[in-house]
Scaffold this motif. Structure first.
Motif, PDB file in Angstrom:
ATOM      1  N   UNK A   1       0.831  -1.193   0.000  1.00  0.00           N
ATOM      2  CA  UNK A   1       0.000   0.000   0.000  1.00  0.00           C
ATOM      3  C   UNK A   1       0.871   1.250   0.000  1.00  0.00           C
ATOM      4  N   UNK A   2       0.211   2.396  -0.027  1.00  0.00           N
ATOM      5  CA  UNK A   2       0.907   3.677   0.004  1.00  0.00           C
ATOM      6  C   UNK A   2       1.150   4.043   1.460  1.00  0.00           C
ATOM      7  N   UNK A   3       2.404   4.267   1.807  1.00  0.00           N
ATOM      8  CA  UNK A   3       2.759   4.495   3.202  1.00  0.00           C
ATOM      9  C   UNK A   3       3.198   5.937   3.427  1.00  0.00           C
ATOM     10  N   UNK A   4       2.959   6.397   4.635  1.00  0.00           N
ATOM     11  CA  UNK A   4       3.371   7.735   5.064  1.00  0.00           C
ATOM     12  C   UNK A   4       4.319   7.560   6.245  1.00  0.00           C
ATOM     13  N   UNK A   5       5.542   8.033   6.101  1.00  0.00           N
ATOM     14  CA  UNK A   5       6.559   7.896   7.147  1.00  0.00           C
ATOM     15  C   UNK A   5       7.065   9.272   7.567  1.00  0.00           C
ATOM     16  N   UNK A   6       7.645   9.331   8.732  1.00  0.00           N
ATOM     17  CA  UNK A   6       8.277  10.544   9.197  1.00  0.00           C
ATOM     18  C   UNK A   6       7.370  11.460   9.995  1.00  0.00           C
ATOM     19  N   UNK A   7       6.062  11.145  10.074  1.00  0.00           N
ATOM     20  CA  UNK A   7       5.147  11.981  10.829  1.00  0.00           C
ATOM     21  C   UNK A   7       5.126  11.519  12.289  1.00  0.00           C
ATOM     22  N   UNK A   8       4.425  12.264  13.142  1.00  0.00           N
ATOM     23  CA  UNK A   8       4.266  11.864  14.529  1.00  0.00           C
ATOM     24  C   UNK A   8       3.407  10.604  14.604  1.00  0.00           C
ATOM     25  N   UNK A   9       3.756   9.694  15.462  1.00  0.00           N
ATOM     26  CA  UNK A   9       2.984   8.462  15.591  1.00  0.00           C
ATOM     27  C   UNK A   9       3.513   7.368  14.690  1.00  0.00           C
ATOM     28  N   UNK A  10       2.684   6.347  14.492  1.00  0.00           N
ATOM     29  CA  UNK A  10       3.093   5.186  13.713  1.00  0.00           C
ATOM     30  C   UNK A  10       3.017   5.468  12.209  1.00  0.00           C
ATOM     31  N   UNK A  11       3.688   4.596  11.457  1.00  0.00           N
ATOM     32  CA  UNK A  11       3.620   4.677  10.001  1.00  0.00           C
ATOM     33  C   UNK A  11       2.208   4.312   9.562  1.00  0.00           C
ATOM     34  N   UNK A  12       1.621   5.115   8.687  1.00  0.00           N
ATOM     35  CA  UNK A  12       0.271   4.849   8.204  1.00  0.00           C
ATOM     36  C   UNK A  12       0.323   4.359   6.772  1.00  0.00           C
ATOM     37  N   UNK A  13      -0.635   3.524   6.402  1.00  0.00           N
ATOM     38  CA  UNK A  13      -0.722   2.990   5.047  1.00  0.00           C
ATOM     39  C   UNK A  13      -2.181   3.015   4.611  1.00  0.00           C
ATOM     40  N   UNK A  14      -2.411   3.280   3.329  1.00  0.00           N
ATOM     41  CA  UNK A  14      -3.774   3.257   2.819  1.00  0.00           C
ATOM     42  C   UNK A  14      -3.773   2.702   1.405  1.00  0.00           C
ATOM     43  N   UNK A  15      -4.899   2.098   1.062  1.00  0.00           N
ATOM     44  CA  UNK A  15      -5.044   1.411  -0.211  1.00  0.00           C
ATOM     45  C   UNK A  15      -6.369   1.789  -0.845  1.00  0.00           C
ATOM     46  N   UNK A  16      -6.480   1.681  -2.152  1.00  0.00           N
ATOM     47  CA  UNK A  16      -7.787   1.882  -2.792  1.00  0.00           C
ATOM     48  C   UNK A  16      -8.715   0.720  -2.460  1.00  0.00           C
ATOM     49  N   UNK A  17     -10.016   0.959  -2.639  1.00  0.00           N
ATOM     50  CA  UNK A  17     -10.980  -0.110  -2.375  1.00  0.00           C
ATOM     51  C   UNK A  17     -10.770  -1.296  -3.305  1.00  0.00           C
ATOM     52  N   UNK A  18     -10.298  -1.024  -4.511  1.00  0.00           N
ATOM     53  CA  UNK A  18     -10.084  -2.085  -5.497  1.00  0.00           C
ATOM     54  C   UNK A  18      -8.928  -1.690  -6.396  1.00  0.00           C
ATOM     55  N   UNK A  19      -8.047  -2.627  -6.670  1.00  0.00           N
ATOM     56  CA  UNK A  19      -6.926  -2.403  -7.584  1.00  0.00           C
ATOM     57  C   UNK A  19      -7.011  -3.448  -8.685  1.00  0.00           C
ATOM     58  N   UNK A  20      -7.226  -2.979  -9.906  1.00  0.00           N
ATOM     59  CA  UNK A  20      -7.397  -3.874 -11.046  1.00  0.00           C
ATOM     60  C   UNK A  20      -6.109  -3.977 -11.850  1.00  0.00           C
ATOM     61  N   UNK A  21      -5.801  -5.172 -12.280  1.00  0.00           N
ATOM     62  CA  UNK A  21      -4.673  -5.420 -13.175  1.00  0.00           C
ATOM     63  C   UNK A  21      -5.245  -5.674 -14.567  1.00  0.00           C
TER      64      UNK A  21
END
Length: 412
Positions: free
Chosen positions: A293-313
């Protein structure tokens, strides 16, 4: 049971309640539902104001019976088609025997359970070997020598035995008995209540609804009990009060009711729509959206990650190369107003994180009435284009299979 005062409102609307219409227990239960994001209860100068969020269904309290109807998304005659599509279960034919009146949404689900239970009874309930310990006048099964010696002191007028017989009193049937009882408490239709009451006696019941839910969570389907899967799907919906494992975030309400979280249902619909839309053209859904997933690092707190509801190939022009297309489900009125800036930013992030650089695009799928619709948002900067967002409006007055075919033609 005393008659409850009917309270009817649409999703996102509010209703005024008098101070004496809610008991202390009702207030506690409504606050518990408020903590899950189902509704909002606030006091005012005359009593209480109850506001529904993106939730529909019925809630049976001590003194009132609250019915929350969908405001625009799915008409009553199509509700079961879309709900069954989201759950991945066949559309029940018996559900059409009851009109979608003020209590029709809960009655339709109860009717779906009734139909499946009637089918199981016609075919014969599944039986399995159950171990029992009992005291009998004759020897059946195996004699419990230790119990006979310590409790009967050698007397043989009553025998302590252990039996292992095939019975219908197994968990596959117990959860259905508990669900039928829960459906009976919710329905206001006399014919449906009579039919539920008539069939409930044929099924054993679990000791508590929680025990039935735990059994459903542990159930593994084989060729022996695969025919129980549709009935268990509707039973889980009723026993959780609208929450479905891997579908709705609600894990069961503390009040009798059937509350459906519409955004979560729409997400389940979109995941299946997108997957079925691209499969005829060689596309498929990426399991879990992606590994990281797409991660966010360097901010206060834990590393956060988020994904789309659906990923099509999707297959590209070159058969050896594939294209990733992020899809997001939005339970919003994007047929009446523009896409919000927050959603534009979110979909651009998805396209930048997953799509190829030469075709950075993403898809929003939202519900609407009046036919399917497609528009494309082109997002650019003073120097170059940033990507495109395809906005698909799915007509919920049509059948889900028609919507999947239309989406496939648009993506192709």
């Amino acid at each position: 049971m005393p008659d409850r005062i009917p309270i009817r409102l649409d999703e996102y609307e509010s209703a005024q309640l008098k101070i004496d219409q809610l008991t202390a227990r009702d207030v506690d239960r409504l606050h518990a539902l408020q903590a899950r994001g189902c509704l909002t209860l606030v006091p005012d100068h005359t009593g209480w104001r109850l506001k529904a969020d993106a939730t529909v269904g019925i809630l049976v309290l001590d003194r009132v019976r609250v019915t929350i109807a969908p405001k625009f998304v799915i008409p009553g005659e199509q509700l079961m088609s879309w709900l069954a599509y989201a759950l991945g279960t066949p559309v029940p034919a018996a559900a059409r025997r009851w009109a979608t009146g003020p209590d029709g949404y809960s009655d339709l689900v109860a009717a779906a359970l009734l139909e499946q239970c009637e089918r199981l009874l016609r075919e014969g309930l599944r039986r399995d070997y159950v171990r029992r310990v009992s005291v009998e006048p004759v020897l059946r099964g195996r004699l419990d020598i230790a119990a006979q010696a310590t409790r009967r002191y050698g007397q043989l007028d009553q025998l302590h035995v252990r039996t292992f017989d095939r019975e219908a009193d197994i968990w596959d049937n117990r959860v259905l008995g508990s669900a039928l009882k829960a459906a009976l408490r919710l329905t206001a239709n006399a014919d449906l209540a009579r039919a539920l009451h008539g069939i409930a006696g044929a099924f054993p019941q679990a000791s508590t609804p929680v025990a039935a839910l735990n059994a459903l969570d542990r159930t593994e389907y084989t060729r022996l009990n695969a025919r129980y899967r549709p009935a268990h799907t509707w039973a889980r919906l009723l026993l959780r009060g609208g929450g479905v494992t891997d579908l709705l975030s609600d894990h069961g309400s503390t009040a009798d009711g059937l509350l459906l979280a519409m955004p979560a249902i729409w997400e389940a619909v979109v995941r299946r729509l997108g997957t079925e839309a691209v499969s005829p053209y060689g596309g498929h859904a990426v399991p879990g959206g992606s590994d990281i997933g797409i991660t966010v690092r360097g901010d206060l707190g834990n590393v956060s990650a988020f994904r789309p509801d659906l990923l099509l190939s999707l297959p590209g022009h070159d058969t050896a190369q594939r294209t990733l297309l992020p899809v997001d489900a939005k339970y919003k009125r994007y047929d009446r107003h523009g896409v919000s800036a927050a959603d534009v930013h979110q979909l651009l992030t998805y396209s930048a994180g997953y799509a190829s650089r030469d075709a950075q695009s993403a898809v929003i799928i939202h519900p609407q009435s009046g036919g399917h619709a497609h528009r494309t948002l082109h997002v650019g900067s003073p120097h170059s284009g940033l990507g495109s967002i395809h906005v698909f409006g799915i007509c919920t007055h049509a059948l889900p299979e028609e919507a999947a075919t239309w989406i496939g033609s648009m993506l192709r």
